[in-house]
Design a protein around this motif. Structure first.
Motif, short mmCIF file in Angstrom:
data_model
loop_
_atom_site.label_atom_id
_atom_site.label_comp_id
_atom_site.label_asym_id
_atom_site.label_seq_id
_atom_site.Cartn_x
_atom_site.Cartn_y
_atom_site.Cartn_z
N LYS A 116 26.55 28.64 21.49
CA LYS A 116 27.35 28.24 22.46
C LYS A 116 28.36 27.31 22.50
CE LYS A 116 23.82 29.36 26.11
NZ LYS A 116 23.40 29.03 27.46
N GLN A 117 29.32 27.27 23.26
CA GLN A 117 30.36 26.20 23.05
C GLN A 117 30.65 25.77 24.53
OE1 GLN A 117 33.39 28.99 21.75
NE2 GLN A 117 33.95 29.71 23.78
N ILE A 148 49.25 17.51 25.07
CA ILE A 148 48.13 18.24 25.87
C ILE A 148 47.11 18.69 24.93
CG2 ILE A 148 47.61 20.06 27.04
CD1 ILE A 148 50.20 19.55 28.75
N GLN A 149 47.51 19.36 23.73
CA GLN A 149 46.66 19.79 22.81
C GLN A 149 45.79 18.49 21.93
OE1 GLN A 149 48.71 22.46 19.84
NE2 GLN A 149 46.72 22.50 18.55
N SER A 150 46.40 17.95 21.74
CA SER A 150 45.74 16.53 21.21
C SER A 150 44.68 16.02 21.99
CB SER A 150 46.67 15.49 20.83
OG SER A 150 45.90 14.32 20.26
N VAL A 151 44.74 15.89 23.28
CA VAL A 151 43.82 15.57 23.98
C VAL A 151 42.88 16.51 24.34
CG1 VAL A 151 43.46 15.05 26.82
CG2 VAL A 151 45.60 14.01 25.50
N MET A 152 43.16 17.76 24.75
CA MET A 152 42.19 18.89 24.63
C MET A 152 41.15 18.93 23.47
SD MET A 152 42.61 20.25 27.63
CE MET A 152 41.61 21.90 27.65
N GLU A 153 41.73 18.83 22.42
CA GLU A 153 41.02 18.75 20.99
C GLU A 153 40.13 17.97 20.80
OE1 GLU A 153 43.81 19.07 17.98
OE2 GLU A 153 44.20 21.30 18.08
N TRP A 154 40.57 16.71 21.12
CA TRP A 154 39.57 15.40 21.21
C TRP A 154 38.70 15.67 22.16
CZ3 TRP A 154 38.13 11.77 24.58
CH2 TRP A 154 37.35 10.62 24.13
N LEU A 155 38.85 16.14 23.48
CA LEU A 155 37.83 15.98 24.42
C LEU A 155 36.58 17.21 24.03
CD1 LEU A 155 36.42 15.16 26.99
CD2 LEU A 155 38.27 16.65 28.23
N PHE A 156 37.25 18.30 23.46
CA PHE A 156 36.35 19.38 23.15
C PHE A 156 35.42 18.99 22.09
CE2 PHE A 156 35.37 23.00 20.48
CZ PHE A 156 34.92 23.98 21.28
N LEU A 157 36.21 18.34 20.98
CA LEU A 157 35.32 17.94 19.94
C LEU A 157 34.16 16.89 20.27
CD1 LEU A 157 37.87 17.70 17.23
CD2 LEU A 157 35.78 19.23 17.23
N SER A 158 34.57 16.02 21.16
CA SER A 158 33.88 15.11 21.73
C SER A 158 32.46 15.50 22.62
CB SER A 158 34.60 14.11 22.88
OG SER A 158 35.42 13.21 22.26
N LEU A 159 32.71 16.89 23.55
CA LEU A 159 31.72 17.46 24.02
C LEU A 159 30.88 18.16 22.96
CD1 LEU A 159 33.98 19.04 26.93
CD2 LEU A 159 31.98 17.21 27.21
N PHE A 160 31.24 18.85 21.98
CA PHE A 160 30.68 19.28 21.11
C PHE A 160 29.84 18.39 20.28
CE2 PHE A 160 30.00 21.44 17.03
CZ PHE A 160 29.84 22.77 17.59
N ASN A 161 30.35 17.27 19.79
CA ASN A 161 29.42 16.54 19.24
C ASN A 161 28.40 15.64 20.10
OD1 ASN A 161 30.88 16.56 16.74
ND2 ASN A 161 32.44 14.98 17.33
N ALA A 162 28.57 15.94 21.36
CA ALA A 162 27.62 15.25 22.39
C ALA A 162 26.53 16.03 22.54
CB ALA A 162 28.15 14.70 23.51
N GLY A 163 26.79 17.64 21.92
CA GLY A 163 25.76 18.67 22.21
C GLY A 163 25.82 19.23 23.52
N TYR A 164 26.93 18.92 24.24
CA TYR A 164 27.27 19.53 25.56
C TYR A 164 27.71 21.06 25.51
CZ TYR A 164 28.58 20.48 30.25
OH TYR A 164 28.74 21.10 31.65
N GLN A 165 27.32 21.88 26.05
CA GLN A 165 27.55 23.63 25.92
C GLN A 165 27.95 24.01 27.02
OE1 GLN A 165 24.19 25.05 23.65
NE2 GLN A 165 24.88 24.12 21.75
N GLY A 166 28.36 23.50 28.12
CA GLY A 166 28.67 23.94 29.40
C GLY A 166 30.16 24.04 29.79
N GLN A 167 30.46 23.93 31.11
CA GLN A 167 31.81 23.80 31.61
C GLN A 167 31.94 22.53 31.97
OE1 GLN A 167 33.82 26.48 32.41
NE2 GLN A 167 35.36 24.99 32.86
#
Length: 126
Positions: A22-23, A41-60
């Motif tokens: 899941k992602q 925008i790309q930099s912010v989106m990448e950082w936020l995505f990786l932050s969510l991923f590292n936190a183990g969050y897999q939802g919306q």
């Protein structure tokens, strides 16, 4: 802009382990109107995505590009999304963050070097 977000997501997943099933996903609001450069925008989106991923969050989750003149419609949308119990983030596009809906506040995410990313939180009474 969905194509743009999908390209970012695909790029991030090429960097991450293929074993994850899941992602996290991020819906973006007000991106075009924000006037922020696509690279930023790309930099912010990448950082936020990786932050969510590292936190183990897999939802919306949801990211709002907050302009100083955001209206009551934004507050209604934020409240509706909060009822889904999904993380809501804001990127401050101006000198100050937009006023949150009543009963909420924007908590700054000091982990990001720009100090322009916030998470919508419920105010605790008492």
């Amino acid at each position: 802009m969905n194509g743009f977000l999908h390209r970012i997501q695909a790029r991030l997943f090429s960097l991450l382990s293929k074993r994850e099933l899941k992602q996290p996903t991020i819906s973006s609001y007000g991106q075009v109107e924000s006037g922020i450069a696509l690279d930023d925008i790309q930099s912010v989106m990448e950082w936020l995505f990786l932050s969510l991923f590292n936190a183990g969050y897999q939802g919306q989750s949801h990211l709002f590009w907050l302009s100083p003149g955001d209206a009551v419609d934004l507050h209604q949308h934020l409240r509706q999304l909060h009822k889904k119990d999904e993380p809501i983030f804001g990127y401050r596009c101006g000198d100050c963050v937009s006023t949150p809906p009543e009963g909420f506040y924007w908590r700054i995410m000091a982990e990001h070097p720009s100090l322009k990313i916030y998470q919508l939180e419920v105010q605790q009474n008492g």
